[in-house]
Write a protein that holds these residues in place. Structure first.
Motif, PDB file in Angstrom:
ATOM      1  N   PRO A  11       0.823  -1.215   0.000  1.00 37.57           N
ATOM      2  CA  PRO A  11       0.000   0.000   0.000  1.00 37.57           C
ATOM      3  C   PRO A  11       0.854   1.261   0.000  1.00 37.57           C
ATOM      4  O   PRO A  11       1.798   1.393   0.753  1.00 37.57           O
ATOM      5  N   GLY A  12       0.530   2.155  -0.890  1.00 32.31           N
ATOM      6  CA  GLY A  12       1.185   3.452  -0.922  1.00 32.31           C
ATOM      7  C   GLY A  12       2.531   3.479  -1.619  1.00 32.31           C
ATOM      8  O   GLY A  12       3.122   4.545  -1.778  1.00 32.31           O
ATOM      9  N   LEU A  13       3.048   2.321  -2.050  1.00 31.07           N
ATOM     10  CA  LEU A  13       4.387   2.306  -2.630  1.00 31.07           C
ATOM     11  C   LEU A  13       4.457   3.091  -3.939  1.00 31.07           C
ATOM     12  O   LEU A  13       5.409   3.832  -4.173  1.00 31.07           O
ATOM     13  N   ARG A  14       3.458   2.956  -4.762  1.00 36.79           N
ATOM     14  CA  ARG A  14       3.483   3.704  -6.035  1.00 36.79           C
ATOM     15  C   ARG A  14       3.522   5.202  -5.789  1.00 36.79           C
ATOM     16  O   ARG A  14       4.263   5.927  -6.436  1.00 36.79           O
ATOM     17  N   GLU A  15       2.744   5.655  -4.823  1.00 43.64           N
ATOM     18  CA  GLU A  15       2.747   7.083  -4.480  1.00 43.64           C
ATOM     19  C   GLU A  15       4.097   7.489  -3.890  1.00 43.64           C
ATOM     20  O   GLU A  15       4.608   8.560  -4.161  1.00 43.64           O
ATOM     21  N   GLU A  16       4.645   6.607  -3.079  1.00 42.09           N
ATOM     22  CA  GLU A  16       5.945   6.879  -2.456  1.00 42.09           C
ATOM     23  C   GLU A  16       7.021   7.082  -3.519  1.00 42.09           C
ATOM     24  O   GLU A  16       7.860   7.966  -3.407  1.00 42.09           O
ATOM     25  N   ARG A  17       7.000   6.273  -4.553  1.00 43.15           N
ATOM     26  CA  ARG A  17       8.000   6.367  -5.625  1.00 43.15           C
ATOM     27  C   ARG A  17       7.911   7.674  -6.404  1.00 43.15           C
ATOM     28  O   ARG A  17       8.873   8.070  -7.044  1.00 43.15           O
ATOM     29  N   PRO A  20       9.995  13.129  -4.409  1.00 41.99           N
ATOM     30  CA  PRO A  20      11.430  13.350  -4.620  1.00 41.99           C
ATOM     31  C   PRO A  20      12.232  12.356  -3.772  1.00 41.99           C
ATOM     32  O   PRO A  20      11.832  11.999  -2.662  1.00 41.99           O
ATOM     33  N   SER A  21      13.361  11.926  -4.307  1.00 43.44           N
ATOM     34  CA  SER A  21      14.117  10.844  -3.669  1.00 43.44           C
ATOM     35  C   SER A  21      14.427  11.107  -2.206  1.00 43.44           C
ATOM     36  O   SER A  21      14.272  10.211  -1.369  1.00 43.44           O
ATOM     37  N   TYR A  22      14.872  12.286  -1.844  1.00 45.65           N
ATOM     38  CA  TYR A  22      15.242  12.546  -0.458  1.00 45.65           C
ATOM     39  C   TYR A  22      14.020  12.459   0.470  1.00 45.65           C
ATOM     40  O   TYR A  22      14.136  12.018   1.607  1.00 45.65           O
ATOM     41  N   GLN A  23      12.846  12.849  -0.012  1.00 49.84           N
ATOM     42  CA  GLN A  23      11.634  12.787   0.813  1.00 49.84           C
ATOM     43  C   GLN A  23      11.199  11.346   1.084  1.00 49.84           C
ATOM     44  O   GLN A  23      10.432  11.093   2.006  1.00 49.84           O
ATOM     45  N   GLN A  24      11.704  10.408   0.306  1.00 53.79           N
ATOM     46  CA  GLN A  24      11.331   9.017   0.518  1.00 53.79           C
ATOM     47  C   GLN A  24      11.865   8.471   1.844  1.00 53.79           C
ATOM     48  O   GLN A  24      11.397   7.443   2.328  1.00 53.79           O
ATOM     49  N   GLU A  26      11.160   9.659   4.538  1.00 56.88           N
ATOM     50  CA  GLU A  26      10.038   9.809   5.470  1.00 56.88           C
ATOM     51  C   GLU A  26       9.144   8.569   5.505  1.00 56.88           C
ATOM     52  O   GLU A  26       8.436   8.344   6.473  1.00 56.88           O
ATOM     53  N   GLY A  27       9.146   7.796   4.431  1.00 57.37           N
ATOM     54  CA  GLY A  27       8.340   6.588   4.371  1.00 57.37           C
ATOM     55  C   GLY A  27       6.880   6.873   4.087  1.00 57.37           C
ATOM     56  O   GLY A  27       6.474   8.006   3.820  1.00 57.37           O
ATOM     57  N   ILE A  28       6.093   5.837   4.152  1.00 56.96           N
ATOM     58  CA  ILE A  28       4.661   5.922   3.883  1.00 56.96           C
ATOM     59  C   ILE A  28       3.964   6.466   5.117  1.00 56.96           C
ATOM     60  O   ILE A  28       4.281   6.085   6.252  1.00 56.96           O
ATOM     61  N   GLU A  29       3.000   7.343   4.895  1.00 55.70           N
ATOM     62  CA  GLU A  29       2.278   7.972   6.001  1.00 55.70           C
ATOM     63  C   GLU A  29       1.738   6.920   6.961  1.00 55.70           C
ATOM     64  O   GLU A  29       1.135   5.931   6.563  1.00 55.70           O
ATOM     65  N   GLY A  30       1.997   7.137   8.253  1.00 53.63           N
ATOM     66  CA  GLY A  30       1.528   6.225   9.283  1.00 53.63           C
ATOM     67  C   GLY A  30       2.487   5.077   9.570  1.00 53.63           C
ATOM     68  O   GLY A  30       2.264   4.307  10.489  1.00 53.63           O
ATOM     69  N   GLY A  31       3.543   4.973   8.772  1.00 54.54           N
ATOM     70  CA  GLY A  31       4.506   3.888   8.967  1.00 54.54           C
ATOM     71  C   GLY A  31       5.815   4.393   9.554  1.00 54.54           C
ATOM     72  O   GLY A  31       5.996   5.589   9.782  1.00 54.54           O
ATOM     73  N   GLU A  32       6.700   3.486   9.797  1.00 58.83           N
ATOM     74  CA  GLU A  32       8.014   3.832  10.321  1.00 58.83           C
ATOM     75  C   GLU A  32       8.803   4.588   9.246  1.00 58.83           C
ATOM     76  O   GLU A  32       8.850   4.144   8.096  1.00 58.83           O
ATOM     77  N   PRO A  33       9.414   5.704   9.587  1.00 57.86           N
ATOM     78  CA  PRO A  33      10.252   6.388   8.597  1.00 57.86           C
ATOM     79  C   PRO A  33      11.359   5.446   8.113  1.00 57.86           C
ATOM     80  O   PRO A  33      11.959   4.705   8.895  1.00 57.86           O
ATOM     81  N   VAL A  34      11.620   5.469   6.824  1.00 55.30           N
ATOM     82  CA  VAL A  34      12.619   4.579   6.244  1.00 55.30           C
ATOM     83  C   VAL A  34      13.987   4.808   6.888  1.00 55.30           C
ATOM     84  O   VAL A  34      14.727   3.862   7.145  1.00 55.30           O
ATOM     85  N   ARG A  35      14.327   6.051   7.175  1.00 54.90           N
ATOM     86  CA  ARG A  35      15.618   6.352   7.819  1.00 54.90           C
ATOM     87  C   ARG A  35      15.735   5.587   9.144  1.00 54.90           C
ATOM     88  O   ARG A  35      16.768   5.020   9.453  1.00 54.90           O
ATOM     89  N   ASP A  36      14.653   5.563   9.922  1.00 53.71           N
ATOM     90  CA  ASP A  36      14.653   4.856  11.201  1.00 53.71           C
ATOM     91  C   ASP A  36      14.764   3.344  10.997  1.00 53.71           C
ATOM     92  O   ASP A  36      15.464   2.656  11.740  1.00 53.71           O
ATOM     93  N   PHE A  37      14.058   2.828  10.001  1.00 50.20           N
ATOM     94  CA  PHE A  37      14.109   1.397   9.690  1.00 50.20           C
ATOM     95  C   PHE A  37      15.536   0.979   9.330  1.00 50.20           C
ATOM     96  O   PHE A  37      16.081   0.020   9.884  1.00 50.20           O
ATOM     97  N   TRP A  97      15.576   3.315  -0.569  1.00 48.24           N
ATOM     98  CA  TRP A  97      15.024   2.212  -1.368  1.00 48.24           C
ATOM     99  C   TRP A  97      15.996   1.030  -1.355  1.00 48.24           C
ATOM    100  O   TRP A  97      16.238   0.370  -2.361  1.00 48.24           O
ATOM    101  N   GLU A  98      16.521   0.707  -0.173  1.00 49.23           N
ATOM    102  CA  GLU A  98      17.486  -0.384  -0.032  1.00 49.23           C
ATOM    103  C   GLU A  98      16.992  -1.674  -0.692  1.00 49.23           C
ATOM    104  O   GLU A  98      17.755  -2.378  -1.325  1.00 49.23           O
ATOM    105  N   TRP A  99      15.733  -2.034  -0.517  1.00 51.00           N
ATOM    106  CA  TRP A  99      15.160  -3.294  -1.015  1.00 51.00           C
ATOM    107  C   TRP A  99      15.018  -3.301  -2.518  1.00 51.00           C
ATOM    108  O   TRP A  99      14.760  -4.337  -3.102  1.00 51.00           O
ATOM    109  N   GLU A 100      15.187  -2.157  -3.180  1.00 44.92           N
ATOM    110  CA  GLU A 100      15.139  -2.117  -4.644  1.00 44.92           C
ATOM    111  C   GLU A 100      16.516  -2.442  -5.229  1.00 44.92           C
ATOM    112  O   GLU A 100      16.623  -2.814  -6.386  1.00 44.92           O
ATOM    113  N   ARG A 101      17.568  -2.293  -4.437  1.00 45.45           N
ATOM    114  CA  ARG A 101      18.921  -2.576  -4.913  1.00 45.45           C
ATOM    115  C   ARG A 101      19.131  -4.069  -5.139  1.00 45.45           C
ATOM    116  O   ARG A 101      19.852  -4.469  -6.044  1.00 45.45           O
TER     117      ARG A 101
END
Length: 141
Positions: A11-17, A20-24, A26-37, A97-101
């Motif tokens: 959910p929300g991944l298409r919108e997340e993509r 802008p890359s740096y804003q990603q 922040e992660g998907i609204e309501g979820g853990e910020p990607v930086r924290d993950f 986008w670590e999991w895309e690598r």
């Protein structure tokens, strides 16, 4: 089976993509910020490995001290977690986008092997997302 784009269906991944890359970070609204993950997984990986005698050598390069190079360590994790760990061990700069690598199939096997260099060890990717242990009908994306 048809191959889907990495992460498709989340959910929300298409919108997340589309952000802008740096804003990603922040992660998907309501979820853990990607930086924290990413930070949490890297820290946990560091602690897990340190308990097994594997620690980074201080410096800017991905060089590791390994107490017992013959010892094998198995990590069982979800694809996103596995990708963050691989990036960490290989010395790649974190991105949101670590999991895309490294696109990993379900129940696949990925192998990193340590090899000795002058002042320690470094890791090399020797097998990525191998599913040969699964019957063809059991393989998914």
């Amino acid at each position: 089976m048809a191959r889907h784009a990495p992460g498709e269906g989340r959910p929300g991944l298409r919108e997340e993509r589309k952000r802008p890359s740096y804003q990603q970070w922040e992660g998907i609204e309501g979820g853990e910020p990607v930086r924290d993950f990413v930070a949490r997984i890297r820290e946990g990986c560091g602690l897990f490995l340190a308990e097994r005698g594997v620690e980074p050598v201080p410096g800017e390069l991905p060089v590791w001290r390994i107490e017992n190079p013959e010892r094998r360590v198995c990590l069982v994790a979800h694809a996103g977690t596995s990708s963050v760990v691989m990036c960490h061990l290989l010395g790649l700069t974190p991105v949101p986008w670590e999991w895309e690598r490294f696109v990993l199939g379900h129940a696949s096997i990925t192998r990193l092997e340590a090899f000795e260099i002058g002042d320690g060890f470094t890791f090399g990717l020797t097998k990525l997302s191998d599913v040969e242990h699964l019957a063809p009908d059991d393989r998914t994306n």
